[in-house]
Enzyme design. Structure first.
Site, PDB file in Angstrom:
ATOM      1  N   TRP A 152       1.139  -1.197   0.259  1.00  0.00           N
ATOM      2  CA  TRP A 152       0.247   0.344   0.030  1.00  0.00           C
ATOM      3  C   TRP A 152       0.868   0.792  -0.211  1.00  0.00           C
ATOM      4  O   TRP A 152       2.039   0.990   0.276  1.00  0.00           O
ATOM      5  CB  TRP A 152      -1.520   0.221   1.281  1.00  0.00           C
ATOM      6  CG  TRP A 152      -2.154   0.908   1.284  1.00  0.00           C
ATOM      7  CD1 TRP A 152      -3.124   2.036   0.990  1.00  0.00           C
ATOM      8  CD2 TRP A 152      -3.174   0.928  -0.067  1.00  0.00           C
ATOM      9  NE1 TRP A 152      -3.827   2.476   0.831  1.00  0.00           N
ATOM     10  CE2 TRP A 152      -4.437   1.144  -0.126  1.00  0.00           C
ATOM     11  CE3 TRP A 152      -3.965  -1.313  -0.964  1.00  0.00           C
ATOM     12  CZ2 TRP A 152      -6.007   0.641  -0.336  1.00  0.00           C
ATOM     13  CZ3 TRP A 152      -4.767  -0.329  -1.461  1.00  0.00           C
ATOM     14  CH2 TRP A 152      -5.729   0.310  -1.226  1.00  0.00           C
ATOM     15  N   ASP A 208       0.642  11.300   0.244  1.00  0.00           N
ATOM     16  CA  ASP A 208      -0.641  12.069   0.377  1.00  0.00           C
ATOM     17  C   ASP A 208      -2.070  11.408   0.527  1.00  0.00           C
ATOM     18  O   ASP A 208      -2.521  10.630   0.278  1.00  0.00           O
ATOM     19  CB  ASP A 208      -0.549  12.963  -0.940  1.00  0.00           C
ATOM     20  CG  ASP A 208      -1.332  12.116  -2.283  1.00  0.00           C
ATOM     21  OD1 ASP A 208      -1.022  10.981  -2.350  1.00  0.00           O
ATOM     22  OD2 ASP A 208      -1.672  12.908  -3.283  1.00  0.00           O
ATOM     23  N   GLU A 431     -18.303   7.606  -4.800  1.00  0.00           N
ATOM     24  CA  GLU A 431     -17.320   8.316  -4.859  1.00  0.00           C
ATOM     25  C   GLU A 431     -17.264   9.273  -5.870  1.00  0.00           C
ATOM     26  O   GLU A 431     -16.900  10.316  -5.453  1.00  0.00           O
ATOM     27  CB  GLU A 431     -16.332   7.148  -4.471  1.00  0.00           C
ATOM     28  CG  GLU A 431     -15.401   7.373  -4.590  1.00  0.00           C
ATOM     29  CD  GLU A 431     -13.957   6.297  -4.881  1.00  0.00           C
ATOM     30  OE1 GLU A 431     -13.975   6.034  -6.118  1.00  0.00           O
ATOM     31  OE2 GLU A 431     -13.494   6.476  -3.894  1.00  0.00           O
TER      32      GLU A 431
END
Ligand SMILES: *[C@@H]1O[C@H](CO)[C@@H](O)[C@H](O)[C@H]1NC(C)=O
Ligand SMILES: *[C@@H]1O[C@H](CO)[C@@H](O)[C@H](O)[C@H]1NC(C)=O
Ligand SMILES: *[C@@H]1O[C@H](CO)[C@@H](O)[C@H](O)[C@H]1NC(C)=O
Ligand SMILES: *[C@@H]1O[C@H](CO)[C@@H](O)[C@H](O)[C@H]1NC(C)=O
Ligand SMILES: *[C@@H]1O[C@H](CO)[C@@H](O)[C@H](O)[C@H]1NC(C)=O
Length: 584
Positions: A152, A208, A431
């Site tokens: 990840w 980020d 989303e």
């Protein structure tokens, strides 16, 4: 309906299984009437949908531990059935604010569950590390409160900051309601872990908030700054005076200024990433650090500051390439950043709500302060609403003020109507919505989308922006970095001790634990009676420090003035100090 406590709304929903649908095709052609209608409808849907995504009883969160928020119930394409610290903390910040408004018992239980779940998560050993070795920067977890071990983008250092902001908000409410005991015993230890992590690591790179770019991120810096400021305020309320979160906060405030791109003009989202830098990141940074007391302050990037307004203008303009924006003149559906290719690069619901929210926050400040200032930087934004607008101060007694604020309100409302247009009849918020057709795309029932709707609605009511300490800050003359060149400094102190007594050091830098005696660094007695330790300190800095003795739970500080030194680039240093008497 929206004035009912949240728990009652849920109860009403569950018991009556209200199936009302929002009739988008039957608008009244009056923006304000249609927006009110959408808000009444969507507020109820969003509130229920958020709780449905929280364990253990959420209808879409089966098998999820208590207080854990799933990002979305979607388990494949995409699989969002995990809990992200960022998303959960933003969602619970909202719920904690709602709880403060309505004092609702069901919500209180969810909040206490969330605190309990985070206490477990903080302690998990994950690929980012353990509790004191970087683990707090781990971005996502399994819903059964175990660590996620897959590859990840990690670490993500906004998580601990957002989590502490949520908990600090709750802590302040508890203190106002005479429950300081619970804050001292349960909340503060968790908050302190997150704040110490932020104070120590803010100057390290991080992925980020979109989990794509590893560099330094404006959103991350801004939420870290806020967390440390309000953490410092809470520490002093709790009389934990030894924590110095103000110093790293000053350094972050300095660092934040470096993201400004005057030739845009806009705030650049990341130091890396190889993109224009125009990004929802910065709009979210502004609305999530809104402080009504700070007015239109530009250094903290308040929503109505000329920088944030110019930034919003540049951000919105960057999305004219979406087909659904064809024929639309000035209010575009917006996405994360113009270069986005995730799912083909689409507008996001939370982006659309964020634009409205920044403007509602701004209107609230202008109306409260009774004036609106236009600078050359923000002029292009205002000229959209009044081609004759000029730089200067416009007071609420003037025609200009009335014209501009009413047109900007209508513009902000148009953003909610955009969201309304692309909200399906059952009110569900995914989303994204498709850039060509406007149909929902990506993860369904994204918890963050619902939270973004509610924070925008609250902003329209003017209930947001509780002060967190942004007022009156100044950027220090010298911005000290935490990550620049460092030097090794050996501290040696001649100090006789009794059996079981140890010598520690603490001082004025992050490396010296910011005067925090609990975390003070222990020296080695290898050359007793000289105790020693070697520490990496930032070069070219003025450092103050003291030694302390700890014995059987007692702490004694070296008496007299602080010891002082200046570090120089490339110059390793040795300090030889003497502490004659034990003060025990
Ligand atoms: C829209 O409705 C509001 C509230 O009923 C009303 O005050 C306003 O005048 C209406 N606007 C227009 C353009 O009709
Ligand atoms: C303080 O708050 C905690 C957490 O909600 C609760 O369990 C406790 O009963 C409260 N104490 C008092 C005295 O209200
Ligand atoms: C650390 O802070 C300095 C000074 O503000 C800045 O120039 C540098 O880019 C920062 N580095 C990171 C990784 O945040
Ligand atoms: C203008 O702003 C001042 C200061 O906030 C306030 O007291 C006054 O009521 C406002 N006047 C109008 C017409 O809104
Ligand atoms: C400082 O100390 C480090 C580690 O002991 C060493 O590698 C470095 O060369 C030293 N620098 C100077 C200027 O003495």
């Amino acid at each position: 309906m929206h004035l009912l406590p949240i728990g009652l709304q849920l109860l009403a929903l569950a018991l009556l299984s209200l199936q009302s649908q929002y009739p988008f095709d039957r608008g009244t052609c009056n923006v304000s009437v249609d927006v009110d209608k959408y808000i009444r409808f969507e507020r109820r849907v969003a509130t229920a949908a958020i709780v449905a995504n929280i364990g253990p009883q959420g209808a879409k969160a089966r098998g999820v531990k208590a207080g854990v928020v799933v990002a979305s119930p979607s388990k494949h394409e995409p699989d969002y059935f995990y809990s992200w610290t960022r998303d959960s903390s933003l969602v619970f910040k909202l719920l904690i604010d709602q709880h403060a408004l309505y004092n609702d018992a069901i919500l209180r239980q969810h909040i206490d569950n969330f605190i309990g779940a985070q206490a477990v998560i903080q302690n998990l050993a994950s690929p980012s590390g353990g509790l004191f070795t970087g683990g707090l920067g781990e971005p996502k977890f399994n819903v059964d409160l175990t660590a996620f071990h897959g590859p990840w983008g990690r670490p993500q250092r906004d998580g601990p900051a957002l989590r502490s902001t949520a908990m600090i908000t709750y802590a302040n409410w508890l203190i106002d309601n005479k429950n300081i005991t619970h804050v001292q015993s349960t909340l503060w230890p968790l908050i302190k872990l997150d704040l110490d992590y932020v104070a120590t690591n803010w100057n390290q790179t991080s992925f980020d908030l979109w989990e794509e770019v590893s560099s330094s991120s404006f959103f991350t810096a801004v939420v870290q700054h806020r967390a440390l400021r309000e953490g410092a305020n809470l520490a002093s309320k709790l009389q934990r005076v030894s924590y110095n979160y103000g110093k790293p906060a000053d350094n972050i405030l300095c660092f934040m200024q470096s993201f400004w791109n005057p030739s845009g003009p806009y705030m650049t989202a990341n130091t890396g990433g190889d993109r224009s830098g125009i990004d929802l990141n910065t709009v979210l940074a502004s609305i999530h650090t809104y402080d009504i007391a700070a007015g239109c302050d530009a250094i903290t990037f308040q929503p109505c500051s000329d920088r944030a307004i110019a930034n919003l203008f540049a951000y919105v303009k960057a999305f004219d390439m979406y087909k659904i924006n064809d024929g639309v003149e000035d209010y575009f559906s917006t996405g994360r950043y113009p270069e986005d290719v995730y799912y083909g690069g689409n507008p996001w619901y939370l982006a659309t709500f964020a634009v409205a929210e920044q403007l509602y926050d701004s209107l609230h400040v202008w109306n409260t302060e009774g004036f609106l200032q236009i600078t050359p930087l923000s002029l292009p934004f205002f000229r959209q609403f009044d081609p004759t607008a000029d730089p200067g101060c416009h007071f609420n007694t003037s025609r200009k003020f009335v014209t501009l604020t009413s047109r900007i309100l209508e513009y902000a409302d148009s953003y909610l109507l955009l969201a309304a247009r692309y909200t399906p009849q059952d009110g569900a918020l995914a989303e994204q919505y498709d850039r060509d057709t406007g149909t929902p795309v990506g993860a369904r029932d994204l918890t963050w989308s619902y939270a973004a709707a509610l924070t925008a609605f609250n902003a329209r009511d003017g209930t947001g922006g509780k002060s967190w300490g942004a007022k009156g800050l100044i950027v220090p003359d010298v911005c000290r970095r935490g990550g620049g060149p460092s030097v090794k400094v050996s501290f040696n102190v001649f100090a006789k001790t009794v059996h079981g007594e140890n010598i520690y050091i603490t001082g004025s830098s992050t490396e010296l634990t910011n005067w925090n005696p609990e975390d003070a660094l222990i020296l080695s007695p290898e050359y007793y009676p000289t105790w020693s330790i070697t520490i990496d300190l930032p070069a070219n800095s003025d450092i103050e420090y003291k030694y302390i003795r700890k014995h059987k739970g007692n702490v004694a500080w070296q008496s007299g003035l602080n010891n002082r030194m200046t570090t120089h680039t490339g110059g390793n240093a040795t300090r030889s100090d003497t502490w004659w008497r034990s003060e025990f």
